[in-house]
Design a protein around this motif. Structure first.
Motif, short mmCIF file in Angstrom:
data_model
loop_
_atom_site.label_atom_id
_atom_site.label_comp_id
_atom_site.label_asym_id
_atom_site.label_seq_id
_atom_site.Cartn_x
_atom_site.Cartn_y
_atom_site.Cartn_z
N CYS A 11 29.85 43.81 38.28
CA CYS A 11 31.11 45.01 38.26
C CYS A 11 31.96 44.95 36.39
N ASN A 13 33.93 45.60 34.02
CA ASN A 13 35.11 44.97 34.29
C ASN A 13 34.94 43.89 35.07
N ARG A 14 34.74 42.63 34.84
CA ARG A 14 34.61 41.78 35.57
C ARG A 14 36.27 40.66 35.21
N ASP A 15 36.91 39.98 36.01
CA ASP A 15 37.76 39.29 36.17
C ASP A 15 37.24 37.88 35.06
N GLN A 19 33.77 36.37 34.41
CA GLN A 19 33.43 36.08 32.92
C GLN A 19 33.02 34.97 32.52
N SER A 103 27.20 45.28 31.69
CA SER A 103 27.83 45.13 31.53
C SER A 103 28.52 46.39 30.84
N VAL A 105 30.32 50.18 30.75
CA VAL A 105 31.04 51.21 31.71
C VAL A 105 30.64 51.96 30.86
N SER A 183 32.76 51.20 38.47
CA SER A 183 34.28 51.62 38.33
C SER A 183 35.08 50.19 39.13
N GLU A 185 37.17 47.49 40.61
CA GLU A 185 38.18 47.33 39.91
C GLU A 185 38.40 46.12 40.41
N ASN A 186 39.52 45.06 39.08
CA ASN A 186 40.13 43.37 39.31
C ASN A 186 40.88 43.89 39.64
#
Length: 401
Positions: A11, A13-15, A19, A103, A105, A183, A185-186
């Motif tokens: 993802c 937008n990883r958590d 990260q 990474s 987006v 896309s 989501e977290n």
């Protein structure tokens, strides 16, 4: 290394917790995983390949059961999972620019994401299937003692293992990547279903297998008493050997996967904090990173450790010459001096008398049951010598009657 965190790395937008792991010495971690997986795969193959002096051993056809097939499938799942770890770690080390595109987006190149998701699913699916097969082994061991198992049940085991492994893996991935990989989501509402479906088979093995193994050992004790009508030191020793074998299997699971459970607990704790980089959480972060490295070492070594628990150390002397005989991991230790010899893991030899008994047929069934529990143990040296002549004579008497 097998962890549901591998899928979260895909993802963009990883958590924050994922990260933290991804940014912690990625080259060193991939190198550790590559070295451990390569060593585990090589040693597992060394364990399973035929050895000199073992090819001439024969297995009584009556002793065939699904246990040896299950042991082979467990080893195969672990070896294929280690192969996936090797492939993934090699790409991450050899093509850093390719992996860096994950990474990005809204990136236009779909191949980095496809590689990330595909390799993570391959690793997770194979190790999950290995856990399901390990559960099936515990079930099969109990059913063998109860005279309710055989090669016919292997079809049901295949349906349950591969069906549940694929279903849970696909369901967890679909929930994690909804609405899409680029896309995703977290938030725990996406991660929790994925983690639950990933760890269900592991928790099942940790909870159910000890219960099934314990009940199997109890049933084996009753079976051994019924062989001669008494419970001698020899019978007690055989029961102990089976109990030790089950203990070794569970010990390998605990050693290889307890770090995963600890790591996930620490990471979930960090995710619930407003700032995981705060100084009060320094020791928690360090513990999470240490267990992350330990996972990279122990998870890929599970296959080799399982072969030690299943078969013992089989030695270095390979015999790669083709011969028409039973391969070691599908056979039990048998004696060339007695055609009906069955092996159990130990370093002693037990011989039972050849005298004719009125309960020869029940004893013969009990011997087959005990041998099924030790199938695949090619390094074992205890042998239960049954008089084939006595059984044949009893059969002839039965025909005359």
């Amino acid at each position: 290394m097998a962890s549901p965190r591998l899928e979260t790395f895909c993802c963009p937008n990883r958590d924050a917790a994922s990260q933290l792991l991804l940014a912690f010495q990625p080259q060193v971690f991939c190198g550790v995983c590559l070295g451990s997986a390569s060593a585990g795969l090589a040693l597992s193959a060394l364990q399973l390949l035929p050895k000199r002096g073992q090819g001439a051993r024969k297995v009584p056809k009556a002793a065939a059961s699904s246990s040896s097939t299950i042991l082979l499938l467990i080893s195969a799942c672990d070896m294929l999972g280690a192969l996936g770890v090797i492939f993934r770690s090699t790409v991450w080390l050899g093509f850093p620019d390719f992996v860096a595109n994950i990474s990005v987006v809204n990136g236009t190149d779909v191949w980095p994401a496809a590689f990330c998701v595909g390799s993570a699913m391959w690793i997770q699916l194979l190790y999950s299937a290995g856990f399901w097969w390990l559960f099936c082994y515990a079930v099969d061991s109990y059913l063998v003692v109860r005279r309710s198992a055989g090669m016919s049940t292997i079809v049901l085991y295949h349906m349950m293992t591969w069906g549940l492994a694929i279903l849970l893996c696909v369901e967890g991935i679909a929930m994690l990547y909804y609405p899409s990989v680029s896309s995703c989501e977290n938030g725990l509402e996406h991660a929790i279903p994925h983690y639950v479906t990933t760890y269900v088979p592991l928790v099942l093995v940790l909870v159910a297998n000890p219960v099934l193994f314990s009940r199997t050992v109890t049933a084996v004790a009753s079976l051994l008493k019924g062989r001669q009508g008494i419970y001698t030191e020899n019978e007690r020793r055989l029961g102990t050997e089976i109990k030790v074998r089950f203990f070794k299997i569970m010990l390998v699971v605990v050693i290889c996967w307890s770090s995963n459970i600890i790591n996930e607990g620490l990471l979930f704790y960090l995710e619930m904090q407003p700032d995981i980089n705060g100084s009060p959480l320094k020791h928690v972060r360090n513990a999470a990173l240490i267990t992350w490295i330990i996972m990279g070492v122990l998870n890929p070594m599970q296959g080799f450790l399982f072969t030690l628990a299943f078969y013992g150390w089989t030695g270095w002397k390979l015999d790669l010459r083709w011969r028409k005989s039973e391969i070691p991991w599908e056979s039990m230790s048998t004696s060339t001096a007695a055609e009906n010899a069955y092996g159990l893991p130990s370093g002693n030899s037990v011989n039972f008398p050849d005298s004719k008994q009125t309960t020869a047929e029940p004893n013969h069934q009990a011997d087959e049951t005990l041998s099924m529990l030790s199938e695949g143990s090619d390094a074992s040296t205890i042998e239960i010598h049954i008089s084939s002549g006595a059984h044949e004579l009893d059969g002839n008497d039965a025909d005359v009657e």
